[in-house]
Motif scaffolding. Sequence first.
Motif, PDB file in Angstrom:
ATOM      1  N   LEU A 556      48.065  -8.005 -13.868  1.00 20.69           N
ATOM      2  CA  LEU A 556      47.139  -8.646 -14.796  1.00 20.69           C
ATOM      3  C   LEU A 556      45.853  -9.045 -14.067  1.00 20.69           C
ATOM      4  N   ILE A 557      45.998  -9.621 -12.860  1.00 24.98           N
ATOM      5  CA  ILE A 557      44.830  -9.994 -12.050  1.00 24.98           C
ATOM      6  C   ILE A 557      43.974  -8.755 -11.786  1.00 24.98           C
ATOM      7  N   HIS A 558      44.632  -7.628 -11.486  1.00 27.10           N
ATOM      8  CA  HIS A 558      43.915  -6.379 -11.197  1.00 27.10           C
ATOM      9  C   HIS A 558      43.075  -5.949 -12.399  1.00 27.10           C
ATOM     10  N   HIS A 559      43.649  -6.000 -13.600  1.00 28.08           N
ATOM     11  CA  HIS A 559      42.918  -5.584 -14.802  1.00 28.08           C
ATOM     12  C   HIS A 559      41.750  -6.528 -15.100  1.00 28.08           C
ATOM     13  N   LEU A 560      41.996  -7.827 -14.945  1.00 29.13           N
ATOM     14  CA  LEU A 560      40.928  -8.803 -15.178  1.00 29.13           C
ATOM     15  C   LEU A 560      39.778  -8.604 -14.188  1.00 29.13           C
ATOM     16  N   THR A 561      40.139  -8.341 -12.933  1.00 33.72           N
ATOM     17  CA  THR A 561      39.136  -8.109 -11.889  1.00 33.72           C
ATOM     18  C   THR A 561      38.308  -6.868 -12.197  1.00 33.72           C
ATOM     19  N   LYS A 562      38.990  -5.802 -12.586  1.00 33.06           N
ATOM     20  CA  LYS A 562      38.314  -4.530 -12.876  1.00 33.06           C
ATOM     21  C   LYS A 562      37.314  -4.690 -14.025  1.00 33.06           C
ATOM     22  N   ASN A 563      37.741  -5.354 -15.092  1.00 28.66           N
ATOM     23  CA  ASN A 563      36.858  -5.556 -16.246  1.00 28.66           C
ATOM     24  C   ASN A 563      35.651  -6.429 -15.882  1.00 28.66           C
ATOM     25  N   SER A 564      35.915  -7.475 -15.094  1.00 30.73           N
ATOM     26  CA  SER A 564      34.839  -8.376 -14.694  1.00 30.73           C
ATOM     27  C   SER A 564      33.821  -7.662 -13.815  1.00 30.73           C
ATOM     28  N   GLN A 565      34.314  -6.879 -12.873  1.00 32.82           N
ATOM     29  CA  GLN A 565      33.413  -6.174 -11.966  1.00 32.82           C
ATOM     30  C   GLN A 565      32.509  -5.198 -12.715  1.00 32.82           C
ATOM     31  N   LYS A 566      33.052  -4.582 -13.776  1.00 31.98           N
ATOM     32  CA  LYS A 566      32.238  -3.684 -14.613  1.00 31.98           C
ATOM     33  C   LYS A 566      31.095  -4.451 -15.273  1.00 31.98           C
ATOM     34  N   ARG A 567      31.408  -5.638 -15.799  1.00 35.00           N
ATOM     35  CA  ARG A 567      30.376  -6.445 -16.450  1.00 35.00           C
ATOM     36  C   ARG A 567      29.305  -6.882 -15.452  1.00 35.00           C
ATOM     37  N   VAL A 568      29.751  -7.322 -14.283  1.00 35.32           N
ATOM     38  CA  VAL A 568      28.819  -7.797 -13.258  1.00 35.32           C
ATOM     39  C   VAL A 568      27.896  -6.665 -12.821  1.00 35.32           C
ATOM     40  N   THR A 569      28.473  -5.479 -12.613  1.00 31.31           N
ATOM     41  CA  THR A 569      27.683  -4.318 -12.175  1.00 31.31           C
ATOM     42  C   THR A 569      26.644  -3.930 -13.221  1.00 31.31           C
ATOM     43  N   ALA A 570      26.990  -4.102 -14.493  1.00 32.86           N
ATOM     44  CA  ALA A 570      26.085  -3.710 -15.580  1.00 32.86           C
ATOM     45  C   ALA A 570      25.083  -4.807 -15.942  1.00 32.86           C
ATOM     46  N   SER A 571      25.276  -6.018 -15.416  1.00 29.05           N
ATOM     47  CA  SER A 571      24.448  -7.161 -15.804  1.00 29.05           C
ATOM     48  C   SER A 571      23.042  -7.073 -15.205  1.00 29.05           C
ATOM     49  N   SER A 572      22.029  -7.168 -16.048  1.00 36.07           N
ATOM     50  CA  SER A 572      20.645  -7.155 -15.554  1.00 36.07           C
ATOM     51  C   SER A 572      20.375  -8.392 -14.704  1.00 36.07           C
ATOM     52  N   TYR A 573      20.984  -9.521 -15.081  1.00 37.22           N
ATOM     53  CA  TYR A 573      20.783 -10.759 -14.323  1.00 37.22           C
ATOM     54  C   TYR A 573      21.293 -10.591 -12.892  1.00 37.22           C
ATOM     55  N   PHE A 574      22.547 -10.141 -12.742  1.00 38.07           N
ATOM     56  CA  PHE A 574      23.120 -10.025 -11.406  1.00 38.07           C
ATOM     57  C   PHE A 574      22.470  -8.903 -10.600  1.00 38.07           C
ATOM     58  N   ASN A 575      21.998  -7.867 -11.268  1.00 38.70           N
ATOM     59  CA  ASN A 575      21.240  -6.829 -10.566  1.00 38.70           C
ATOM     60  C   ASN A 575      19.912  -7.374 -10.057  1.00 38.70           C
ATOM     61  N   ASN A 576      19.323  -8.271 -10.847  1.00 40.31           N
ATOM     62  CA  ASN A 576      18.087  -8.919 -10.396  1.00 40.31           C
ATOM     63  C   ASN A 576      18.340  -9.842  -9.208  1.00 40.31           C
TER      64      ASN A 576
END
Length: 675
Positions: A556-576
Amino acid sequence: MKKILLVALLVGGHLMAQNNASPCKILSKINALIQQEHVHPKPVDDSLSVFIFDNLINDLDSGRNLFYKSEYDSLSKNYRLQIDNLVQKEDCQFIATFEDIYQKALLRNKLLLEKLNKDSLNFNTADTIRMYKKAFPVYMTEKEFEKIWRKKIRFDVLNEVAASSKNLDSIRINLKSLTNYYKEIAIQNELCKISAQLKKKSTISEKVYGFFCTYFDPHTNYFSVNSKSNFVSSLSKEKLSLGFLVSLNEKNQIIIDDIDPNGPAFKNGKLKKGDQIISIANEQETLKVTCASLEEIGDLIVSDANKIITLTIKRKGEKNFSVTLEKEVLKDEQNSVYSYLVEDKNKIGYIKIPSFYSNFESNDKSGCAEDVGTEIVKLQNDDIDGLVIDLMDNGGGSMEEAIKLAGLFVHHGPISIVVDKSQKQQIIQDPYRGYLYKGPVIILVNGNTASASEFFATILQDYNRAMVIGSSTLGKATMQTILPTDSNEENFVKVTINKFYRITGKSHQSIGVLPDVQVPVLYESIIQKERDYPTAFKNDVLPTSIPFTPYVKNKLIHHLTKNSQKRVTASSYFNNVVSMNKRIDELIKNPKTIIPMQIETVFEEQKLVTTLWESINSFKDESISLNVKNSSFNESLLKVYPSERAFKETQILALKNNHYLNEAIQIINDYFVLK
């Protein structure tokens, strides 16, 4: 005057002998205490001498414009490999020698600056100045002395001129008048600093005590009575305070940033937000802000010994005026646990823990853990579905509080392994049976998350009791205690007595706690970490681990981590954030080593810094408008204490645009979907 001088001459030899003996006695007691209590004591040898000597030189002459090379060479020849031997012989004359040469160099600089103040400086000379990132060799000779100082003043003046306007053409037109104006300010500031150093009582002995301690590890430190009191006070949620907060503006001026409506500054009625503090005085001394270091200013304001403080204030459009305030015991809102409710797809509780504070010198054992427990109960009354615990910038504090706090989230079982000087392992157990909160937990961390907060985060991470998101933490896995060097209790050492390990046998010492989800954090690459200190312990692993049962399956931790990392990678804020960090790195980590001393070049350098600063300020304002509000219980409390509402609204406004909190909420939402 003649009588005083005569007395000084008659007793001078006796006093000097006492002063020479006293530092050695203190050093001897410090060493005895460290050798007896430190988790990994080192021998007092040449490497300690080199460490103390090099650090003392770098501290006294960081700009390499104070000591002549001949003076440095003489000091190095006599003391760089001898301090350990001299201390063991109880011969600390070297401290007096350092003081004499230091005072002589300060007076020499003062005379030269007074001369330069009368001379004209040529700002059209084709010249360059070299920049250094780290400490560099002492190179100044007697012949180069005036040349080096002329160059330094010219560069300081050009920097001030370049910062005075955004219009280079206007600066060129007014260059002569501007350089004359800022030359006088630059020289007066330097003279002011030197005069302050000359008037101060010698602090070289205390610097030696401090470097002697940090040779053993970065967190073993010397404390005088006053500094010990200040340190303990900093770990409390109540302290003597003037009732205002300050910040540095872009010109490095100290500005009043916020005023506590319950404090003496507010009650006095003369101070306003935005006022500039230009001098600070207690009953013995006055410090001009431009003449003193931030450390000295902070000590004067914060010290419990200084209960009455007089501030000289500068306000636009008005004459300078003075305000005298007497400190009162206030709740430190910046160092107290607080909570809010965030309504999204689920109801999420948010708790900020600024530090693991405790009432160390009181029979009242309430502290951070009890306050967190209170906030959890308040949030549970609103039926929260998940909890976010914010440990960003939490530098630690009481390990006892961290252990108690872990017990609120772990049902029962081992939570850590502690190792002492004899390498004896002690297993720390959860102090409570059962838990106060058993829903999903997210912990926010960054590079300033340290010590007790790292300890707490590792426990919940190992048990899969919480997911940790953010950037890697500081990397401090040691415990300290404050002990007096003798029964007089005038000198203290904060000494490292234990190392702690995770229940897996691993340690985050020097490497930090690695988050389950790496999220970019502004300035993360320039935050000083444990591994950056030369005397920090290396990372190691215990050969044994302790059986325990995680709360949530790793899948479950693995799936939550994977989904979160996708959001972070796609986030304009975190890319900035990533992009901004690259710009900060380029400016700070890779500065130009040689800069032409011309207004055009200095202006362009200033423009780079100003543009970056403006980008950071505007970047922080990106809005996501989270639905943050007070819990029902706290809202009812505000009806009783309405003066606290303004402060609460400021906190809510900041949280509404907190992208780390937003990502934590999305993980909790995912948790319920996946589960």
